[in-house]
Design an enzyme around this catalytic site. Structure first.
Site, PDB file in Angstrom:
ATOM      1  N   SER A  91      10.270  30.624  57.189  1.00  0.00           N
ATOM      2  CA  SER A  91      10.074  30.715  55.808  1.00  0.00           C
ATOM      3  C   SER A  91      10.697  31.683  55.359  1.00  0.00           C
ATOM      4  O   SER A  91      11.127  31.873  54.040  1.00  0.00           O
ATOM      5  CB  SER A  91       8.432  30.960  55.375  1.00  0.00           C
TER       6      SER A  91
ATOM      7  N   HIS B 132      14.028  24.111  55.531  1.00  0.00           N
ATOM      8  CA  HIS B 132      12.547  24.472  55.069  1.00  0.00           C
ATOM      9  C   HIS B 132      11.806  23.575  54.503  1.00  0.00           C
ATOM     10  O   HIS B 132      11.972  23.355  53.444  1.00  0.00           O
ATOM     11  CB  HIS B 132      12.932  25.888  54.309  1.00  0.00           C
TER      12      HIS B 132
ATOM     13  N   GLU C  60      14.615  22.599  51.838  1.00  0.00           N
ATOM     14  CA  GLU C  60      15.641  23.413  51.482  1.00  0.00           C
ATOM     15  C   GLU C  60      16.604  23.409  52.656  1.00  0.00           C
ATOM     16  O   GLU C  60      16.132  23.732  53.878  1.00  0.00           O
ATOM     17  CB  GLU C  60      15.253  24.858  51.168  1.00  0.00           C
TER      18      GLU C  60
ATOM     19  N   ASN D 190      10.351  29.803  47.424  1.00  0.00           N
ATOM     20  CA  ASN D 190       9.345  30.996  47.599  1.00  0.00           C
ATOM     21  C   ASN D 190       9.855  32.193  46.603  1.00  0.00           C
ATOM     22  O   ASN D 190       8.904  33.106  46.357  1.00  0.00           O
ATOM     23  CB  ASN D 190       9.340  31.268  49.115  1.00  0.00           C
TER      24      ASN D 190
HETATM   25  N1  LIG Z   1       2.352  26.838  57.039  1.00  0.00           N
HETATM   26  C1  LIG Z   1       3.376  26.536  56.302  1.00  0.00           C
HETATM   27  O1  LIG Z   1       2.719  26.258  55.109  1.00  0.00           O
HETATM   28  C2  LIG Z   1       4.781  26.748  56.372  1.00  0.00           C
HETATM   29  C3  LIG Z   1       5.632  26.146  55.459  1.00  0.00           C
HETATM   30  C4  LIG Z   1       7.090  26.347  55.893  1.00  0.00           C
HETATM   31  C5  LIG Z   1       7.535  26.996  56.638  1.00  0.00           C
HETATM   32  N2  LIG Z   1       6.583  27.502  57.466  1.00  0.00           N
HETATM   33  C6  LIG Z   1       7.104  28.069  58.905  1.00  0.00           C
HETATM   34  O2  LIG Z   1       7.101  27.111  59.973  1.00  0.00           O
HETATM   35  C7  LIG Z   1       6.834  27.870  61.263  1.00  0.00           C
HETATM   36  C8  LIG Z   1       5.604  27.311  61.889  1.00  0.00           C
HETATM   37  O3  LIG Z   1       4.664  27.367  61.149  1.00  0.00           O
HETATM   38  P1  LIG Z   1       3.185  26.732  61.323  1.00  0.00           P
HETATM   39  O4  LIG Z   1       2.501  26.765  60.226  1.00  0.00           O
HETATM   40  O5  LIG Z   1       3.740  25.238  61.982  1.00  0.00           O
HETATM   41  O6  LIG Z   1       2.571  27.446  62.353  1.00  0.00           O
HETATM   42  P2  LIG Z   1       1.567  26.964  63.619  1.00  0.00           P
HETATM   43  O7  LIG Z   1       0.923  28.268  63.920  1.00  0.00           O
HETATM   44  O8  LIG Z   1       0.794  25.872  63.204  1.00  0.00           O
HETATM   45  O9  LIG Z   1       2.426  26.327  64.854  1.00  0.00           O
HETATM   46  C9  LIG Z   1       3.375  27.202  65.439  1.00  0.00           C
HETATM   47  C10 LIG Z   1       3.367  26.487  67.083  1.00  0.00           C
HETATM   48  O10 LIG Z   1       4.337  26.926  67.609  1.00  0.00           O
HETATM   49  C11 LIG Z   1       3.818  27.039  69.048  1.00  0.00           C
HETATM   50  N3  LIG Z   1       4.697  28.184  69.560  1.00  0.00           N
HETATM   51  C12 LIG Z   1       4.469  29.575  69.520  1.00  0.00           C
HETATM   52  N4  LIG Z   1       5.591  29.980  70.490  1.00  0.00           N
HETATM   53  C13 LIG Z   1       6.468  28.955  71.046  1.00  0.00           C
HETATM   54  C14 LIG Z   1       7.436  28.997  72.009  1.00  0.00           C
HETATM   55  N5  LIG Z   1       8.117  29.954  72.376  1.00  0.00           N
HETATM   56  N6  LIG Z   1       7.808  27.805  72.325  1.00  0.00           N
HETATM   57  C15 LIG Z   1       7.301  26.542  71.755  1.00  0.00           C
HETATM   58  N7  LIG Z   1       6.125  26.671  71.134  1.00  0.00           N
HETATM   59  C16 LIG Z   1       5.752  27.865  70.476  1.00  0.00           C
HETATM   60  C17 LIG Z   1       2.390  27.457  68.848  1.00  0.00           C
HETATM   61  O11 LIG Z   1       1.565  27.402  70.010  1.00  0.00           O
HETATM   62  C18 LIG Z   1       1.964  26.972  67.818  1.00  0.00           C
HETATM   63  O12 LIG Z   1       1.452  25.542  68.362  1.00  0.00           O
HETATM   64  C19 LIG Z   1       6.884  29.359  60.712  1.00  0.00           C
HETATM   65  O13 LIG Z   1       8.220  29.888  60.940  1.00  0.00           O
HETATM   66  C20 LIG Z   1       6.574  29.253  59.389  1.00  0.00           C
HETATM   67  O14 LIG Z   1       6.874  30.390  58.866  1.00  0.00           O
HETATM   68  C21 LIG Z   1       5.255  27.322  57.238  1.00  0.00           C
END
Ligand SMILES: NC(=O)c1ccc[n+]([C@@H]2O[C@H](COP(=O)([O-])OP(=O)(O)OC[C@H]3O[C@@H](n4cnc5c(N)ncnc54)[C@H](O)[C@@H]3O)[C@@H](O)[C@H]2O)c1
Length: 294
Positions: free
Chosen positions: A119, A140, A152, A191
């Site tokens: 993000s 994104h 994006e 964002n």
């Molecule tokens: N939640 C949102 O609304 C949103 C929107 C856009 C972008 N993002 C971005 O997407 C990414 C993920 O966010 P999320 O909300 O899905 O998080 P989340 O916490 O739901 O999921 C992250 C997952 O990654 C896994 N993980 C951690 N380290 C790891 C590794 N070394 N190898 C493999 N898996 C690993 C974790 O076990 C977890 O299941 C982040 O970078 C976040 O900023 C999130």
């Protein structure tokens, strides 16, 4: 370059959504996480989401079954060795992402594109963990991935045009509308505009200018937005927004991203929005209700 095999790293909220839309679009998808319980949870949420689409007759039984048959899970990152595209959606921490990208760079064939769903972390910083910065790109997505239409496509300092084009074609093929972010600037497009609005709404509330209801109503009716900034903040999570703002503030020094004291107090008090039952509104009855006294 043709993309057939997609490898998704991280089976959380975003990773499972990205795996779902890719499998639905016909790609062979492997979804990875560090433990089987996490990949199992990701699969559960995919099954539940596809099940809802099926019961609402938005997809057919054949499409539902075909999507599931395109999906496998793994806890072994070296299974990315046949991937044409890897999409990373692990925790939003540069150290974690850099480690993943460093390993992927060793595991994946030369043609593989490495995309990140970050993000707020600069694409160029993540690309620095690899010897193929021309093949590292930002994709994104927005949550919930199966429903939100935007992706994006972000160019890092060294991302090639070919990589931008391939990432864009893939995102479109999984059903998304794309926009190109031509400079690796924190917040990208959406964002960068939305976060200052969320913070300004909090500052207005802090100053007693209006109630949460009226701030949201003003933006819904005055600008025809589907949701006001405060109800949207409650849905996203006040802590998630504050972290995203801090990341941009730390990168740019721009004070409009610095969360006001009210936001810090809310986080300390556990008023994080829908997920804790209370934020700018009270959700304890299951509905969005007013409780804020200005
Ligand atoms: N939640 C949102 O609304 C949103 C929107 C856009 C972008 N993002 C971005 O997407 C990414 C993920 O966010 P999320 O909300 O899905 O998080 P989340 O916490 O739901 O999921 C992250 C997952 O990654 C896994 N993980 C951690 N380290 C790891 C590794 N070394 N190898 C493999 N898996 C690993 C974790 O076990 C977890 O299941 C982040 O970078 C976040 O900023 C999130």
């Amino acid at each position: 370059m043709e993309i057939k095999n997609v490898f998704v790293v991280g089976s959380g909220l975003m990773g499972s959504g990205i795996a779902q839309v890719s499998a639905f679009a016909g790609y062979k998808v492997k979804m990875h996480d560090v433990k089987e319980e996490f990949t199992a949870k990701g699969m559960e949420s995919i099954k539940s989401s596809l099940g809802k689409f099926l019961s609402k007759e938005k997809i057919t039984r054949e499409q539902h079954d075909a999507a599931l048959s395109n999906l496998t899970t793994t806890t072994d990152l070296s299974d990315a060795s046949d991937a044409d595209l890897v999409v990373e959606a692990v925790f939003e921490k540069l150290e974690v992402k850099s480690e993943v990208f460093g390993k992927l760079d060793q595991i994946c064939p030369q043609h593989t594109i490495l995309a990140t769903n970050t993000s707020a972390i600069p694409i160029s910083s993540i690309a620095a963990a690899t010897k193929r910065p021309d093949k590292v790109v930002g994709t994104h997505f927005f949550s919930p991935v199966p429903l939100m239409r935007l992706c994006e496509i972000i160019r890092g300092l060294q991302t090639s045009q070919e990589t931008m084009d391939a990432a864009e074609r893939w995102a479109q093929s999984v059903g998304k509308e794309t926009v190109r972010v031509l400079k690796d600037h924190a917040g990208f497009i959406a964002n960068r505009l939305y976060l200052p609005m969320g913070m300004e709404a909090a500052r207005m509330l802090e100053a007693g200018v209006a109630t949460p209801e009226d701030i949201d109503k003003a933006m819904r009716l005055g600008y025809n937005l589907p949701m006001g900034p405060l109800e949207l903040a409650d849905m996203t999570g006040i802590d998630v927004l504050a972290n995203a703002c801090m990341a941009i503030y730390n990168d740019t020094g721009d004070p409009k991203y610095y969360p006001p004291p009210l936001v810090h107090r809310m986080i300390a008090s556990g008023l994080l929005g829908r997920k804790t039952g209370k934020g700018y509104y009270d959700y304890s009855s299951g509905k969005q209700e007013s409780y804020w006294k200005v």
